[in-house]
Design a protein around this motif. Structure first.
Motif, PDB file in Angstrom:
ATOM      1  N   UNK A   1     -10.052  14.895   8.835  1.00 25.67           N
ATOM      2  CA  UNK A   1     -10.193  13.628   9.020  1.00 25.67           C
ATOM      3  C   UNK A   1      -9.891  13.011   7.753  1.00 25.67           C
ATOM      4  N   UNK A   2     -10.513  13.633   6.708  1.00 25.18           N
ATOM      5  CA  UNK A   2     -10.314  12.833   5.174  1.00 25.18           C
ATOM      6  C   UNK A   2      -8.740  12.868   4.845  1.00 25.18           C
ATOM      7  N   UNK A   3      -8.298  13.606   5.207  1.00 29.79           N
ATOM      8  CA  UNK A   3      -6.589  13.768   4.782  1.00 29.79           C
ATOM      9  C   UNK A   3      -5.848  12.812   5.894  1.00 29.79           C
ATOM     10  N   UNK A   4      -6.371  12.738   6.948  1.00 33.06           N
ATOM     11  CA  UNK A   4      -5.547  11.842   8.022  1.00 33.06           C
ATOM     12  C   UNK A   4      -5.530  10.531   7.490  1.00 33.06           C
ATOM     13  N   UNK A   5      -6.982  10.201   7.134  1.00 34.10           N
ATOM     14  CA  UNK A   5      -7.253   8.817   6.833  1.00 34.10           C
ATOM     15  C   UNK A   5      -6.396   8.370   5.457  1.00 34.10           C
ATOM     16  N   UNK A   6      -6.032   9.139   4.564  1.00 31.96           N
ATOM     17  CA  UNK A   6      -5.209   9.225   3.365  1.00 31.96           C
ATOM     18  C   UNK A   6      -3.847   8.900   3.963  1.00 31.96           C
ATOM     19  N   UNK A   7      -3.201   9.669   4.928  1.00 33.51           N
ATOM     20  CA  UNK A   7      -1.907   9.536   5.411  1.00 33.51           C
ATOM     21  C   UNK A   7      -1.758   8.273   6.136  1.00 33.51           C
ATOM     22  N   UNK A   8      -2.759   7.821   6.744  1.00 27.54           N
ATOM     23  CA  UNK A   8      -2.873   6.502   7.507  1.00 27.54           C
ATOM     24  C   UNK A   8      -2.608   5.190   6.370  1.00 27.54           C
ATOM     25  N   UNK A   9      -3.546   5.404   5.431  1.00 32.78           N
ATOM     26  CA  UNK A   9      -3.543   4.357   4.441  1.00 32.78           C
ATOM     27  C   UNK A   9      -2.154   4.505   3.953  1.00 32.78           C
ATOM     28  N   UNK A  10      -1.396   5.429   3.821  1.00 35.38           N
ATOM     29  CA  UNK A  10       0.025   5.496   3.027  1.00 35.38           C
ATOM     30  C   UNK A  10       0.799   4.829   4.214  1.00 35.38           C
ATOM     31  N   UNK A  11       0.415   5.182   5.378  1.00 36.71           N
ATOM     32  CA  UNK A  11       1.694   4.582   6.311  1.00 36.71           C
ATOM     33  C   UNK A  11       1.600   3.000   6.530  1.00 36.71           C
ATOM     34  N   UNK A  12       0.178   2.445   6.341  1.00 42.21           N
ATOM     35  CA  UNK A  12      -0.092   0.961   6.533  1.00 42.21           C
ATOM     36  C   UNK A  12       0.070   0.287   5.093  1.00 42.21           C
ATOM     37  N   UNK A  13       0.032   0.783   3.957  1.00 45.57           N
ATOM     38  CA  UNK A  13      -0.124  -0.076   2.831  1.00 45.57           C
ATOM     39  C   UNK A  13       0.584   0.308   1.439  1.00 45.57           C
ATOM     40  N   UNK A  14       1.378   1.483   1.810  1.00 45.97           N
ATOM     41  CA  UNK A  14       2.349   1.982   0.613  1.00 45.97           C
ATOM     42  C   UNK A  14       3.768   1.927   0.897  1.00 45.97           C
ATOM     43  N   UNK A  15       4.351   0.888   0.029  1.00 51.92           N
ATOM     44  CA  UNK A  15       5.802   0.700   0.382  1.00 51.92           C
ATOM     45  C   UNK A  15       6.607   0.867  -0.783  1.00 51.92           C
ATOM     46  N   UNK A  16       7.208   2.153  -0.788  1.00 49.58           N
ATOM     47  CA  UNK A  16       8.365   2.229  -1.870  1.00 49.58           C
ATOM     48  C   UNK A  16       9.700   1.836  -1.475  1.00 49.58           C
ATOM     49  N   UNK A  17      10.743   1.959  -2.508  1.00 49.63           N
ATOM     50  CA  UNK A  17      12.040   1.201  -2.544  1.00 49.63           C
ATOM     51  C   UNK A  17      12.714   1.611  -1.166  1.00 49.63           C
ATOM     52  N   UNK A  18      12.647   2.711  -0.920  1.00 47.13           N
ATOM     53  CA  UNK A  18      13.431   3.398   0.384  1.00 47.13           C
ATOM     54  C   UNK A  18      12.845   2.830   1.638  1.00 47.13           C
ATOM     55  N   UNK A  19      11.349   2.791   1.573  1.00 50.02           N
ATOM     56  CA  UNK A  19      10.895   2.391   2.851  1.00 50.02           C
ATOM     57  C   UNK A  19      11.072   1.065   3.216  1.00 50.02           C
ATOM     58  N   UNK A  20      11.037   0.064   1.988  1.00 50.79           N
ATOM     59  CA  UNK A  20      11.020  -1.228   2.189  1.00 50.79           C
ATOM     60  C   UNK A  20      12.687  -1.610   2.604  1.00 50.79           C
TER      61      UNK A  20
END
Length: 239
Positions: free
Chosen positions: A193-212
């Motif tokens: 659950x701890x690692x999954x919450x980190x992955x969800x955080x990346x999915x929702x709030x982190x945007x690198x150049x490639x993703x944008x």
């Protein structure tokens, strides 16, 4: 008609959700079920050990005396098996509850069908989350298999359970193997659950150049230039 949020309200809501995800696992170690039932298991284990010693050492005067001790041992073993099964079922249920809460709070989706593991997996796949690489994925699967075996059958071990280290070569469940299994896997639901919450955080709030760039391309394929200009201006107003 839903209320249009101001830039300040949007920022406050976004930062609140981010903090919620970052601190989600801080409140998952409040489970005292294992502590309370663990003391009872330890007490019964000590009683069983004493009973076995007495059974071995006693000088039988008749077959009945041996039978009484044998019944006492069987009774204690049955109680230990029941309590250990309860521990495993509870840990799995607690994991399911926390998993649903995490996904629902993060994505605002209906998690009613998430009691089926394949539905959880399909959802995580849709978010490009590499769930199988998270710490505890193997142990969560094993916990799920043993939990299902406990809930849907007798103590007879099926082929899926026999693939798990503690139950290889066994025909029936016993409290010893279940206790060893529980001790090995009990902390992994929290780690997963701890690692999954980190992955969800990346999915929702982190945007690198490639993703944008991929997001921009997705909208470019759907919008003409006029609508894209309108969308750009509306997006600016949200900040």
């Amino acid at each position: 008609m839903s209320k249009i949020l101001t830039p300040e309200e949007i920022e406050f809501q976004r930062e609140t959700y981010k903090i919620g995800l970052e601190t989600f696992t801080l409140y998952l170690k409040q489970n005292t079920f294992d502590d309370s039932i663990g003391e009872l298991i330890k007490k019964l284990q000590n009683e069983l050990n004493e009973e076995i010693e007495n059974y071995i050492e006693i000088q039988y005067d008749s077959k009945n005396a041996g039978q009484v001790y044998s019944l006492d041992i069987e009774y204690l073993e049955d109680r230990l098996l029941a309590l250990t099964e309860m521990n495993i079922v509870y840990v799995h249920k607690d994991f399911e509850i926390n998993l649903k809460k995490l996904i629902k709070a993060s994505y605002n989706v209906n998690t009613k069908e998430f009691y089926k593991w394949e539905n959880v997996i399909n959802f995580l796949k849709s978010k490009n989350i590499k769930y199988a690489e998270l710490t505890g994925y193997k142990e969560i699967n094993e916990l799920r298999i043993v939990n299902n075996s406990i809930k849907h059958s007798t103590s007879l071990i099926d082929e899926k359970v026999k693939k798990i280290t503690e139950f290889k070569e066994l025909k029936y469940m016993s409290h010893n193997e279940l206790i060893w299994f529980f001790k090995r896997v009990k902390d992994f639901p929290y780690k997963f659950i701890s690692e999954l919450s980190s992955e969800i955080y990346k999915d929702l709030y982190q945007f690198d150049e490639n993703r944008l760039d991929k997001i921009a391309e997705l909208y470019a394929l759907r919008m003409d230039k006029k609508n894209a200009e309108r969308f750009k201006e509306l997006l600016k107003l949200k900040y």
